[in-house]
Design a protein around this motif. Structure first.
Motif, short mmCIF file in Angstrom:
data_model
loop_
_atom_site.label_atom_id
_atom_site.label_comp_id
_atom_site.label_asym_id
_atom_site.label_seq_id
_atom_site.Cartn_x
_atom_site.Cartn_y
_atom_site.Cartn_z
N ARG A 223 -16.70 10.25 7.75
CA ARG A 223 -15.65 9.55 8.50
C ARG A 223 -14.27 9.89 7.96
O ARG A 223 -13.32 10.06 8.72
CB ARG A 223 -15.88 8.04 8.42
N GLN A 224 -14.15 9.96 6.65
CA GLN A 224 -12.82 10.24 6.10
C GLN A 224 -12.38 11.66 6.46
O GLN A 224 -11.21 11.88 6.78
CB GLN A 224 -12.83 10.03 4.58
N ALA B 87 -14.18 10.90 -0.63
CA ALA B 87 -13.53 11.88 0.25
C ALA B 87 -12.02 11.64 0.33
O ALA B 87 -11.34 12.30 1.10
CB ALA B 87 -14.15 11.83 1.65
N GLY B 88 -11.52 10.69 -0.43
CA GLY B 88 -10.06 10.51 -0.52
C GLY B 88 -9.50 9.32 0.22
O GLY B 88 -8.28 9.20 0.37
N ALA B 89 -10.34 8.41 0.68
CA ALA B 89 -9.85 7.28 1.47
C ALA B 89 -9.46 6.10 0.57
O ALA B 89 -10.11 5.84 -0.44
CB ALA B 89 -10.93 6.83 2.45
N ARG B 90 -8.41 5.42 0.96
CA ARG B 90 -8.14 4.09 0.39
C ARG B 90 -9.03 3.13 1.15
O ARG B 90 -9.10 3.17 2.38
CB ARG B 90 -6.66 3.73 0.58
N THR B 91 -9.73 2.27 0.43
CA THR B 91 -10.83 1.52 1.04
C THR B 91 -10.76 0.04 0.71
O THR B 91 -10.27 -0.35 -0.36
CB THR B 91 -12.19 2.06 0.54
N TYR B 92 -11.29 -0.76 1.63
CA TYR B 92 -11.25 -2.22 1.45
C TYR B 92 -12.45 -2.87 2.13
O TYR B 92 -12.91 -2.44 3.19
CB TYR B 92 -9.96 -2.80 2.06
N THR B 93 -12.93 -3.95 1.52
CA THR B 93 -13.87 -4.83 2.21
C THR B 93 -13.79 -6.22 1.59
O THR B 93 -13.02 -6.46 0.65
CB THR B 93 -15.32 -4.32 2.15
N ALA B 94 -14.56 -7.11 2.14
CA ALA B 94 -14.62 -8.50 1.65
C ALA B 94 -16.04 -9.00 1.80
O ALA B 94 -16.76 -8.59 2.70
CB ALA B 94 -13.67 -9.39 2.45
N THR B 95 -16.42 -9.90 0.90
CA THR B 95 -17.76 -10.48 1.03
C THR B 95 -17.80 -11.76 0.22
O THR B 95 -16.77 -12.25 -0.27
CB THR B 95 -18.85 -9.51 0.56
N CYS B 96 -19.00 -12.30 0.04
CA CYS B 96 -19.20 -13.46 -0.82
C CYS B 96 -20.69 -13.80 -0.89
O CYS B 96 -21.50 -13.29 -0.13
CB CYS B 96 -18.44 -14.68 -0.31
N GLY B 97 -21.02 -14.66 -1.83
CA GLY B 97 -22.33 -15.30 -1.92
C GLY B 97 -23.51 -14.34 -1.81
O GLY B 97 -23.58 -13.34 -2.53
N PRO B 98 -24.44 -14.64 -0.91
CA PRO B 98 -25.63 -13.79 -0.76
C PRO B 98 -25.26 -12.35 -0.41
O PRO B 98 -25.98 -11.41 -0.77
CB PRO B 98 -26.40 -14.45 0.38
#
Lengths: 446, 419
Positions: A223-224, B87-98
């Motif tokens: 994808r990147q 591959a060079g990407a700035r990346t983000y996510t969010a989560t919690c708990g299980p």
């Protein structure tokens, strides 16, 4: 690198001497049904059976050497030895020079005559009712692949007789250097794809995903590159265990999202690298180190795996991937054709290639029998070769008609040595059932 | 409510700011948009869900130019981002708990590969019994595998810290993944006035993106990522040791970088937050209570009331929990004679809160540094979404004060047990 040519191959074991090939040749080349004028001659052998008198289109042709008129020449484009009627003086020296009786006097014309392969479509081959004649067209693999760079260093640490090194080298030659390769834990990295202690056997970017997340990680890579406008092939060479068991979720998710990756499963029907344990791709009845043979308790002996294998490629078809195919290294031309299609499909979406890979160590057969075991799997329909795409549906790429009994496959290896007659009949029954099921899909998809 | 009111900016704001009203999850999403990631991967889980919904909406509205991957589970969410980062990407996510628990296998690996992924943990208590409510148990459970973890007190701090997290993670002396922890329910759904920085100012703050200079999956510079360590002697284990030492060095470097980045943020945007440890009315205090996250707002109110009643009590707030800010905390502890530590999660092995357990190590340093011990005790409150009220904190203050004259109890105090 030398050049390879297509050729007509003869399997004497299948020939019954019917002469249909000679009739076809005579008809094509002379307009008569006079078998004596055919350029292919089936002759009785000194032992029981038949032999072939036919031009081998030699690389070092004696007929050419002995010809005093320059009437015979090796054509380096087609590989055929061409004969010139304007130069020939009918001395017949060539017929003496040839050790294969591949050039002979045609009484109908008064000149010698020899096979010219009908310009790449020999009439004799389809005329044979017993598949004793085959036109081998794999020369393109040798010619093309031989010129491509081998992207693995020499000396991968595979088991003796393993076909996976062959598969890895050929696949990487084909996909080329603009590729990122994922090799999750298993035989492939065990052979040194990613390497040990900072050294690597791979000349392109390569990594260990987790056993569980190959498709997801590779999707992120792809994808990147897509985002920044670079055409990079994203390739996984994974084992069946990681794909069908613990990594199945990420595989299925990536297929559903139609990620632009080529996911190749090398199916040796178990966790062979870690000591030959059962996977969900292990077939019914097979010995593995976690489905061993023993007395059991309560009169219930342990006789190998008690469930049938998960049919992962069919499951992938039901994801409606851009391309899904099964392949075998015993049928390299078919495999190459599918590899080409899979690479092309992976530029549009998810492509899945399932390659059956007999394991000499885990399946218990001699190390020189890998291709034979792979071939027997197909000839008995234990493995079926087909391909699928959403437009054309599912098609067989190798005939599944007139299979050999499955015992011809089972007896070739030690992991089935313990099978009872009931177990064998279960397996044979499943082969028939699987064939019917795939045929139904082929019918429906068409 | 423990959701704190916004602090008044301590200096004139030099940058253009838009004032909006939003919940913590939206503030995190807006911050992510400001940081311009290339790739976000999402999977919904309460109380994080509205965060990824906000991110998806920002992308759908064209206010954020990122590739969004709706993955089939948190395990793949983080895995997709790992591939993207390589591959060079700035990346983000969010989560919690299980979700965080399910993600643990790739989560552990992220810091080893030194991938500067930013992930919000909208903190949630752990099962069992089933609870979809707030608590720090999820983030605390994964505190030992090399992610930088910072906790926010207010919605504004969520926004500002989330942007800063990218800069901290991608700093060449750090190159580690960062968790921005915001309390489930209290911050995630707590609505507050927020100043939204100007995009151009944030762009100038962020500088040039350079996330895979050190490790990459790129045909232009081929390398083998994550090789096997061969053998149990020699080069295999020594390679492994270098990886681990490098991770620890990055963690320690991050303490300095977190301070530098907070300082730069304050200069550019006029809002200043204590980067590691915040002291509140501590300088003339005899004793202090220690807090983490959104509970701090109510705790400060209780401190103010206690001060009005003549008690010499102060507060220590931990913002950076991983790496644990040992030196900064030691400096604060030297000012007091008794300590009460309030955790929003459980440390099962030591029968106390995890932050208290970490603090005990610093208390040993305190003894060796000062020659005197500092009596302390553990409080556990706010589990399964429970509120830690000003009233609860008065109990904490009272019990901590008693340590000046009485022996410290071994057992923790469970604040919400009889609510």
């Amino acid at each position: 690198m030398g050049k390879s040519y297509n050729t007509i191959a003869f399997d004497s074991a299948k020939c019954d001497g019917c002469g249909d090939c000679m009739t076809a040749c005579a008809t094509t080349k002379t307009g008569t049904d006079d078998k004596t004028r055919s350029r292919i001659q089936i002759v009785g052998s000194e032992a029981d059976g038949f032999e072939l008198a036919l031009c081998r289109q030699c690389g070092d042709p004696k007929c050419v050497t002995v010809c005093p008129a320059g009437a015979l020449t090796k054509n380096f484009d087609s590989g055929v030895i061409d004969w010139s009627d304007t130069k020939c003086v009918d001395c017949l020296l060539c017929t003496v020079g040839c050790a294969y009786a591949g050039i002979a006097l045609d009484a109908g014309t008064g000149h010698v005559a020899k096979c010219d392969t009908c310009e790449g479509a020999p009439a004799c081959v389809p005329a044979c009712p017993h598949d004793a004649l085959t036109y081998i067209t794999t020369s393109r693999i040798y010619n093309e692949v031989g010129d491509w760079e081998d992207l693995f260093a020499p000396g991968l640490a595979g088991c003796q007789g393993c076909n996976t090194e062959l598969l890895m080298r050929h696949t990487l030659r084909r996909v080329g250097p603009e590729t990122v390769l994922a090799t999750p834990p298993g035989c492939v990295p065990g052979m040194g794809s990613v390497g040990f202690n900072g050294t690597t056997g791979t000349k392109i970017p390569v990594f260990h995903p987790l056993l569980t997340n190959t498709a997801a990680m590779l999707a992120g890579v792809k994808r990147q590159y897509k985002r920044v406008g670079r055409d990079v092939t994203a390739l996984a060479i994974a084992g069946d265990g990681g794909a069908s068991d613990v990594g199945f979720q990420s595989l299925s998710g990536a297929a559903e999202r139609n990620e632009q990756i080529l996911f190749m499963v090398v199916d040796n029907e178990g966790y062979m690298n870690t000591g030959m344990q059962r996977s969900s791709c292990t077939p019914y009845g097979a010995w593995t180190s976690t489905t061993p043979i023993g007395q059991g308790t309560g009169g219930m002996p342990s006789q190998g795996k008690t469930q049938d294998a998960k049919n992962l490629p069919l499951i992938m078809v039901n994801h409606r991937c851009e391309y899904v195919a099964t392949a075998s290294t015993a049928y390299m031309e078919d495999l190459y054709d599918k590899l080409d299609k899979a690479i092309a499909a992976s530029k549009r979406g998810f492509a899945y290639l399932h390659v059956y890979s007999p394991c000499t160590t885990g399946w218990r057969f001699p190390t020189d029998q890998n291709m034979e075991v792979a071939r027997k799997a197909v000839e008995t329909n234990f493995v079926m070769l087909w391909e699928y795409n959403p437009t054309d549906g599912l098609h067989f790429t190798h005939s599944a008609d007139e299979p050999l009994p499955v015992t011809e496959y089972l007896k070739a290896m030690g992991r089935f040595r313990h099978l009872s007659p009931d177990q064998i009949s279960h397996i044979q029954g499943k082969v028939v059932e699987n064939l019917a099921f795939v045929k139904q899909m082929a019918h429906r998809e068409n | 409510m423990t959701t704190a009111t916004l602090e008044t900016p301590t200096q004139a704001s030099p940058a253009k700011q838009k004032v909006i009203l939003c919940e913590g999850n939206e503030a995190a999403a807006l911050a992510v948009a400001l940081a311009r990631p290339d790739m976000v991967a999402v999977y919904p889980i309460t109380p994080q869900s509205s965060l990824v919904e906000h991110v998806a909406a920002l992308i759908a509205d064209g206010r954020m130019d990122a590739d969004i991957v709706d993955a089939e589970g948190e395990h793949s969410v983080l895995s997709v981002l790992q591939g993207g980062a390589l591959a060079g990407a700035r990346t983000y996510t969010a989560t919690c708990g299980p979700g965080l628990a399910f993600m643990f296998e790739p989560y552990f690996r992220t810091s080893g590969m030194r991938l500067p992924i930013v992930m919000s943990i909208v903190t949630r208590d752990g099962i069992t019994p089933q609870s979809v409510w707030g608590g720090h148990q999820d983030a605390m459970t994964v505190r030992e595998v090399g992610w930088v973890q910072v906790y926010c007190e207010t919605v504004q701090e969520v926004l500002d810290t989330t942007v800063m997290a990218f800069k901290i993670a991608e700093h060449h002396d750090v190159m580690l993944p960062v968790n921005v922890c915001l309390d489930g329910n209290y911050l995630s759904y707590g609505t507050s006035r927020v100043e939204l920085p100007d995009q151009a100012e944030v762009d100038a703050f962020m500088g040039v993106k350079d996330v895979n200079w050190h490790v990459a999956l790129d045909p232009h510079r081929p390398m083998a990522v994550d090789p096997l360590t061969g053998g149990t002697t020699g080069k295999g284990p020594s390679t492994f040791v270098r990886y681990r030492k490098g991770q620890c060095r990055g963690m320690q470097n991050s303490l300095r970088v977190i301070e530098e980045v907070h300082e730069e943020w304050a200069q550019r945007f006029g809002r200043s937050f204590a980067p590691l440890v915040e002291e509140y009315r501590l300088d003339d205090a005899d004793y202090a209570i220690m807090t983490l996250g959104s509970m701090t707002g109510a705790a400060k109110d209780a401190i103010d009331e206690a001060r009005d009643a003549g008690k010499r009590v102060g507060l220590i707030k931990i913002k950076t929990f991983s790496p644990f800010p040992v030196e900064a905390l030691l400096k604060s502890l030297k000012k007091i004679r008794a300590l009460g530590v309030v955790d929003r999660s459980v440390g099962f092995r030591w029968n106390c809160g995890p932050m208290y357990q970490e603090t005990m190590g610093v208390l040993y340093r305190h003894v060796t540094a000062t020659g005197s011990s500092l009596p302390s005790m553990s409080f556990i409150g706010g589990l399964a979404g429970a509120d830690i009220t000003v009233g609860h904190f008065h109990r904490v203050i009272e019990a901590t004060e008693s340590l000046l004259t009485k022996p410290a109890p071994i057992e923790p105090v469970w604040l919400n047990e009889r609510d």
